[in-house]
Design a protein around this motif. Sequence first.
Motif, PDB file in Angstrom:
ATOM      1  N   TYR B  76     -44.527 -23.573  94.210  1.00  0.00           N
ATOM      2  CA  TYR B  76     -45.180 -22.284  93.975  1.00  0.00           C
ATOM      3  C   TYR B  76     -44.077 -21.358  93.489  1.00  0.00           C
ATOM      4  O   TYR B  76     -43.097 -21.136  94.196  1.00  0.00           O
ATOM      5  CB  TYR B  76     -45.825 -21.740  95.249  1.00  0.00           C
ATOM      6  N   MET B  77     -44.246 -20.884  92.274  1.00  0.00           N
ATOM      7  CA  MET B  77     -43.126 -20.180  91.655  1.00  0.00           C
ATOM      8  C   MET B  77     -43.586 -18.971  90.863  1.00  0.00           C
ATOM      9  O   MET B  77     -44.776 -18.751  90.666  1.00  0.00           O
ATOM     10  CB  MET B  77     -42.379 -21.127  90.715  1.00  0.00           C
ATOM     11  N   LYS B  78     -42.600 -18.207  90.412  1.00  0.00           N
ATOM     12  CA  LYS B  78     -42.893 -17.080  89.529  1.00  0.00           C
ATOM     13  C   LYS B  78     -42.750 -17.600  88.104  1.00  0.00           C
ATOM     14  O   LYS B  78     -41.668 -18.005  87.685  1.00  0.00           O
ATOM     15  CB  LYS B  78     -41.921 -15.939  89.800  1.00  0.00           C
ATOM     16  N   GLY B  79     -43.834 -17.574  87.379  1.00  0.00           N
ATOM     17  CA  GLY B  79     -43.816 -18.137  86.037  1.00  0.00           C
ATOM     18  C   GLY B  79     -44.215 -19.601  86.078  1.00  0.00           C
ATOM     19  O   GLY B  79     -44.844 -20.072  87.028  1.00  0.00           O
ATOM     20  N   ILE B  80     -43.842 -20.316  85.025  1.00  0.00           N
ATOM     21  CA  ILE B  80     -44.161 -21.747  84.938  1.00  0.00           C
ATOM     22  C   ILE B  80     -42.869 -22.511  84.698  1.00  0.00           C
ATOM     23  O   ILE B  80     -41.885 -21.913  84.270  1.00  0.00           O
ATOM     24  CB  ILE B  80     -45.180 -22.015  83.802  1.00  0.00           C
ATOM     25  N   PRO B  81     -42.855 -23.821  84.966  1.00  0.00           N
ATOM     26  CA  PRO B  81     -41.589 -24.564  84.849  1.00  0.00           C
ATOM     27  C   PRO B  81     -40.885 -24.401  83.503  1.00  0.00           C
ATOM     28  O   PRO B  81     -39.666 -24.330  83.451  1.00  0.00           O
ATOM     29  CB  PRO B  81     -42.014 -26.014  85.087  1.00  0.00           C
ATOM     30  N   PRO B  84     -39.756 -19.917  83.557  1.00  0.00           N
ATOM     31  CA  PRO B  84     -39.737 -19.218  84.848  1.00  0.00           C
ATOM     32  C   PRO B  84     -39.526 -17.720  84.653  1.00  0.00           C
ATOM     33  O   PRO B  84     -38.816 -17.298  83.729  1.00  0.00           O
ATOM     34  CB  PRO B  84     -38.524 -19.847  85.560  1.00  0.00           C
ATOM     35  N   ALA B  85     -40.130 -16.937  85.536  1.00  0.00           N
ATOM     36  CA  ALA B  85     -40.044 -15.484  85.382  1.00  0.00           C
ATOM     37  C   ALA B  85     -39.014 -14.878  86.311  1.00  0.00           C
ATOM     38  O   ALA B  85     -38.919 -13.657  86.412  1.00  0.00           O
ATOM     39  CB  ALA B  85     -41.414 -14.860  85.656  1.00  0.00           C
ATOM     40  N   CYS B  86     -38.266 -15.720  86.991  1.00  0.00           N
ATOM     41  CA  CYS B  86     -37.317 -15.196  87.968  1.00  0.00           C
ATOM     42  C   CYS B  86     -36.195 -16.210  88.122  1.00  0.00           C
ATOM     43  O   CYS B  86     -36.404 -17.413  88.007  1.00  0.00           O
ATOM     44  CB  CYS B  86     -38.067 -14.970  89.283  1.00  0.00           C
ATOM     45  N   GLY B  87     -34.986 -15.707  88.364  1.00  0.00           N
ATOM     46  CA  GLY B  87     -33.821 -16.576  88.468  1.00  0.00           C
ATOM     47  C   GLY B  87     -33.925 -17.612  89.567  1.00  0.00           C
ATOM     48  O   GLY B  87     -33.461 -18.745  89.417  1.00  0.00           O
ATOM     49  N   PHE B  88     -34.515 -17.249  90.685  1.00  0.00           N
ATOM     50  CA  PHE B  88     -34.608 -18.199  91.804  1.00  0.00           C
ATOM     51  C   PHE B  88     -35.574 -19.330  91.465  1.00  0.00           C
ATOM     52  O   PHE B  88     -35.314 -20.496  91.770  1.00  0.00           O
ATOM     53  CB  PHE B  88     -35.069 -17.485  93.082  1.00  0.00           C
ATOM     54  N   SER B  89     -36.704 -18.970  90.870  1.00  0.00           N
ATOM     55  CA  SER B  89     -37.664 -19.999  90.456  1.00  0.00           C
ATOM     56  C   SER B  89     -37.052 -20.901  89.394  1.00  0.00           C
ATOM     57  O   SER B  89     -37.238 -22.114  89.397  1.00  0.00           O
ATOM     58  CB  SER B  89     -38.948 -19.352  89.913  1.00  0.00           C
ATOM     59  N   SER B  90     -36.308 -20.288  88.495  1.00  0.00           N
ATOM     60  CA  SER B  90     -35.648 -21.055  87.435  1.00  0.00           C
ATOM     61  C   SER B  90     -34.671 -22.057  88.025  1.00  0.00           C
ATOM     62  O   SER B  90     -34.615 -23.222  87.634  1.00  0.00           O
ATOM     63  CB  SER B  90     -34.926 -20.083  86.511  1.00  0.00           C
ATOM     64  N   LEU B  91     -33.908 -21.612  88.992  1.00  0.00           N
ATOM     65  CA  LEU B  91     -32.933 -22.488  89.649  1.00  0.00           C
ATOM     66  C   LEU B  91     -33.632 -23.656  90.321  1.00  0.00           C
ATOM     67  O   LEU B  91     -33.223 -24.812  90.185  1.00  0.00           O
ATOM     68  CB  LEU B  91     -32.131 -21.677  90.680  1.00  0.00           C
TER      69      LEU B  91
END
Lengths: 105, 169
Positions: B76-81, B84-91
Amino acid sequence: MRKMSSKATNLLQPRASRIKQKLENALEASILELDDVSYKHAGHAGVKDGANETHFNLKVVSSKFDGQNLVKRHRMIYDLLGDELQSGLHAISIVAKTPKEVGGK
Amino acid sequence: MARSLANTVLKGIIGSHHRAATCRTLCQQGTIAYYSVSSDAGTHDDFKSISKLADSDISLKDVVEKDVKENPVMIYMKGIPEAPACGFSSLAVRVLKAHGVPIASRNILEDQELKSGVKAFSHWPTFPQIFINGEFIGGSDIILNMHQSGELTEKLKGATTSNTVKRDD
């Protein structure tokens, strides 16, 4: 819940002070480092303009983490900061270690 | 019908800043995005919806339970793989990609109820949130830590099968 206080002599921003105090008290931390890195996240999804005290880096060393896995340690911290998370704190990058883990290597 | 529409829309919006509006429509239909890392060029053909919230009576808890049960790796993340809409989700996505496992995801930015529901389900206040084989793993700090320690490789050993694996209920 205390609103933002404007103590000119206190260089620490209000939320940072509150976080430090809560964690130091509850965790009896031997090391507690807290940095406001909100400026790095300003403008990204979910963060309003003029972001301040929304994102922090936290390092805390406490013997209360003994025997706790990472999820449990992070949950302990999140539980202590429940009020802050409800009132604008978006994220904390957490490094949570026991005294043995920092001294032992 | 909506599934092919979803595919078409998804193919057209990767990397676009207009994705937010389009994704909102998708997420109202409750589409889960499925990202396969088998072809790393990020081809849109790999995006396919695998489930839909056809029935609005399904509770959020049921949705999350189903998500984590049916997908070996669920984020469950911000944005899509792919965006990503956020650095943490991207990481978190980057760490998971490095292990070459299929990733199922939902964008919690587009659905406030889902966002609250997931937080309540896992008793965790932030995103991203990663589940592996139905077990809550944690956020980006934890997944990075586990990646560095080798623990993540162990956890993912059972998670390399296809997304259609279903256990007997």
